[in-house]
Scaffold this active site. Structure first.
Site, short mmCIF file in Angstrom:
data_model
loop_
_atom_site.label_atom_id
_atom_site.label_comp_id
_atom_site.label_asym_id
_atom_site.label_seq_id
_atom_site.Cartn_x
_atom_site.Cartn_y
_atom_site.Cartn_z
N GLU A 122 -41.38 -32.48 5.70
CA GLU A 122 -41.00 -33.36 6.80
C GLU A 122 -40.45 -32.56 7.96
O GLU A 122 -39.73 -31.58 7.78
CB GLU A 122 -39.97 -34.40 6.36
CG GLU A 122 -38.66 -33.82 5.89
CD GLU A 122 -37.47 -34.75 6.11
OE1 GLU A 122 -36.99 -34.82 7.26
OE2 GLU A 122 -37.01 -35.35 5.13
N LYS A 134 -34.08 -41.96 -1.15
CA LYS A 134 -33.43 -40.71 -0.77
C LYS A 134 -31.92 -40.97 -0.77
O LYS A 134 -31.41 -41.63 0.15
CB LYS A 134 -33.91 -40.27 0.62
CG LYS A 134 -33.07 -39.21 1.30
CD LYS A 134 -33.50 -39.08 2.75
CE LYS A 134 -32.50 -38.25 3.55
NZ LYS A 134 -32.91 -38.12 4.96
#
Length: 201
Positions: free
Chosen positions: A33, A122
């Site tokens: 990411e 997450k």
């Protein structure tokens, strides 16, 4: 072998993005990411997706709005990671056919994110609840739910988090900080993968 690790390349620039991503991929980290508060993040995502999209899941972090989700999709990204659990972002991500990993801290946020369609959770910042917090939440989360620890989890304590029920990790500054060369990142990525492999033995 692909490891359940997301590389967080905060601060990466477009000119170095392809080489840094390759360093991660070669070490076995194939989810990457680019946080959207990095320089020209959509350009970096586009370059990485063009170069490595067939062998890695490239996307964005710090994604806060549905508009950003669509821009990541248009750049070729397939992964959306957020620091928070915004149902609008999660639903936009799934509507765009991408993987959604929202940031959560409490059981309420976990279940709300899953209800909105999140692919995984997450836990961020994981350091605030520690392995004991993950273990407690894991007791009530659905079987098979993917939980990644981000922030405070890394090579020195992978084992503690895994024993508590973490499935994987997001790794930022232990892997990449602005100014590191692709060679530096390659060394760090190999060390991180070695530590992870040792922790799951």
């Amino acid at each position: 072998m692909t490891r359940p690790i997301i590389a967080i390349l905060r601060g990466v620039t477009p000119d170095e993005a392809v080489a840094v991503a390759r360093a991660c991929i070669d070490a076995g980290i194939t989810r990457i990411e680019v946080p959207l508060n990095s320089p020209d993040p959509f350009d970096s995502i586009r370059r990485m997706a063009d170069a490595h999209g067939d062998i890695a899941e490239i996307g964005a972090g710090t994604v806060l709005t549905p508009d950003d989700v669509n821009r990541v999709r248009d750049a070729g990204g397939r992964l959306i990671v957020s620091p928070n659990a915004d149902p609008r972002v999660i639903m936009a991500t799934k509507a765009a056919g991408m993987a959604s990993w929202p940031g959560v801290m409490t059981p309420t946020e976990c279940f709300a994110a899953l209800k909105a369609g999140a692919d995984g959770l997450k836990v961020f910042p994981a350091s605030l609840i520690g392995p004991a917090g993950i273990k407690a939440m894991r007791a009530v989360l659905p079987a098979g739910c993917q939980v990644y620890a981000v922030g405070g989890a890394g090579p020195k304590n992978f084992g503690d988090w895994i024993k508590a029920g973490a499935d994987g990790f997001g790794i930022g500054t232990a892997l990449y900080t602005p100014g590191l060369s692709a060679g530096d990142v390659a060394t760090r990525a190999r060390d991180i993968v070695t530590a992870f492999d040792a922790a799951i033995q």
